[in-house]
Design a protein around this motif. Structure first.
Motif, PDB file in Angstrom:
ATOM      1  N   UNK A 154     -40.536  18.275  10.309  1.00  0.00           N
ATOM      2  CA  UNK A 154     -39.146  19.189  10.932  1.00  0.00           C
ATOM      3  C   UNK A 154     -38.057  18.304  11.417  1.00  0.00           C
ATOM      4  N   UNK A 155     -37.241  18.483  11.592  1.00  0.00           N
ATOM      5  CA  UNK A 155     -36.066  17.672  12.240  1.00  0.00           C
ATOM      6  C   UNK A 155     -34.963  17.543  11.658  1.00  0.00           C
ATOM      7  N   UNK A 156     -34.082  16.460  11.257  1.00  0.00           N
ATOM      8  CA  UNK A 156     -33.210  16.354  10.316  1.00  0.00           C
ATOM      9  C   UNK A 156     -33.993  16.004   8.913  1.00  0.00           C
ATOM     10  N   UNK A 157     -34.057  17.363   7.827  1.00  0.00           N
ATOM     11  CA  UNK A 157     -34.372  16.293   6.637  1.00  0.00           C
ATOM     12  C   UNK A 157     -32.955  16.535   5.846  1.00  0.00           C
ATOM     13  N   UNK A 158     -33.054  15.585   4.521  1.00  0.00           N
ATOM     14  CA  UNK A 158     -32.294  15.062   2.982  1.00  0.00           C
ATOM     15  C   UNK A 158     -32.993  15.922   2.433  1.00  0.00           C
ATOM     16  N   UNK A 159     -31.960  15.720   1.173  1.00  0.00           N
ATOM     17  CA  UNK A 159     -32.707  16.561   0.254  1.00  0.00           C
ATOM     18  C   UNK A 159     -31.607  16.594  -0.927  1.00  0.00           C
ATOM     19  N   UNK A 160     -31.934  16.856  -2.290  1.00  0.00           N
ATOM     20  CA  UNK A 160     -30.534  16.562  -3.009  1.00  0.00           C
ATOM     21  C   UNK A 160     -30.740  18.482  -3.409  1.00  0.00           C
ATOM     22  N   UNK A 161     -29.518  18.683  -3.434  1.00  0.00           N
ATOM     23  CA  UNK A 161     -29.128  20.233  -4.039  1.00  0.00           C
ATOM     24  C   UNK A 161     -29.195  20.122  -5.307  1.00  0.00           C
ATOM     25  N   UNK A 162     -28.907  21.177  -6.002  1.00  0.00           N
ATOM     26  CA  UNK A 162     -28.188  21.445  -7.107  1.00  0.00           C
ATOM     27  C   UNK A 162     -27.036  21.352  -7.369  1.00  0.00           C
ATOM     28  N   UNK A 163     -26.443  20.681  -8.048  1.00  0.00           N
ATOM     29  CA  UNK A 163     -25.357  20.798  -9.042  1.00  0.00           C
ATOM     30  C   UNK A 163     -25.444  21.274  -9.878  1.00  0.00           C
ATOM     31  N   UNK A 164     -24.013  21.972 -10.116  1.00  0.00           N
ATOM     32  CA  UNK A 164     -23.638  22.423 -12.572  1.00  0.00           C
ATOM     33  C   UNK A 164     -24.126  21.865 -12.832  1.00  0.00           C
ATOM     34  N   UNK A 165     -24.521  22.151 -13.798  1.00  0.00           N
ATOM     35  CA  UNK A 165     -24.453  21.978 -15.360  1.00  0.00           C
ATOM     36  C   UNK A 165     -22.976  21.169 -15.287  1.00  0.00           C
ATOM     37  N   UNK A 166     -21.578  21.711 -15.467  1.00  0.00           N
ATOM     38  CA  UNK A 166     -20.824  21.428 -15.866  1.00  0.00           C
ATOM     39  C   UNK A 166     -19.990  20.224 -15.736  1.00  0.00           C
ATOM     40  N   UNK A 167     -20.967  19.684 -14.002  1.00  0.00           N
ATOM     41  CA  UNK A 167     -20.053  18.747 -13.325  1.00  0.00           C
ATOM     42  C   UNK A 167     -21.357  17.778 -13.725  1.00  0.00           C
ATOM     43  N   UNK A 168     -21.467  17.487 -14.866  1.00  0.00           N
ATOM     44  CA  UNK A 168     -22.252  16.315 -14.561  1.00  0.00           C
ATOM     45  C   UNK A 168     -22.646  16.538 -16.269  1.00  0.00           C
ATOM     46  N   UNK A 169     -22.538  14.512 -16.948  1.00  0.00           N
ATOM     47  CA  UNK A 169     -23.030  14.715 -18.715  1.00  0.00           C
ATOM     48  C   UNK A 169     -23.021  13.330 -18.206  1.00  0.00           C
ATOM     49  N   UNK A 170     -24.513  13.645 -19.774  1.00  0.00           N
ATOM     50  CA  UNK A 170     -25.320  12.174 -19.818  1.00  0.00           C
ATOM     51  C   UNK A 170     -24.054  10.738 -20.439  1.00  0.00           C
ATOM     52  N   UNK A 171     -25.117   9.589 -19.796  1.00  0.00           N
ATOM     53  CA  UNK A 171     -24.140   8.723 -19.744  1.00  0.00           C
ATOM     54  C   UNK A 171     -25.981   7.940 -20.872  1.00  0.00           C
TER      55      UNK A 171
END
Ligand SMILES: [Zn+2]
Length: 104
Positions: free
Chosen positions: A56-73
């Motif tokens: 409980x309290x303030x938790x931080x987590x990763x939200x999903x991002x759109x595939x079009x905004x990422x590219x493999x390195x």
């Protein structure tokens, strides 16, 4: 075939985290979204729920991002790349469109 897979290092091409890199934690192909470690962190105020032993309290987590905004390195040229495919071998592999080396 997926352009981005779990475990890939991807670079963020748009949004607040533009230019940052992270490892893909999970992919949701149907929704066209990925969760990337350390990218698109959002804070959520989690209320304590009765009978539930959750954080409980303030938790931080990763939200999903759109595939079009990422590219493999690419591990060979160390740049983000568009993905090409090669089926020269026995199975289809993803290749870097900059240098032509396989991404897998
Ligand atoms: Zn490359």
């Amino acid at each position: 075939m997926q352009r981005v897979k779990k475990g890939d290092t991807v670079e963020v091409l748009g949004g607040d985290d533009r230019g940052r890199r992270g490892e893909v934690n999970s992919v949701f192909p149907k929704r066209g979204r990925v969760v990337v470690h350390g990218i698109n962190l959002v804070k959520k105020h989690q209320r304590r729920a009765a009978g539930v032993t959750t954080q409980s309290g303030i938790i931080e987590f990763e939200a999903a991002v759109d595939l079009s905004n990422v590219a493999p390195v690419c591990t060979h040229c160390d740049k983000w790349t568009r993905v090409g495919y090669s089926d020269a071998g026995e199975r289809k592999v993803r290749i870097c469109r900059r240098c032509g080396n396989p991404l897998d």
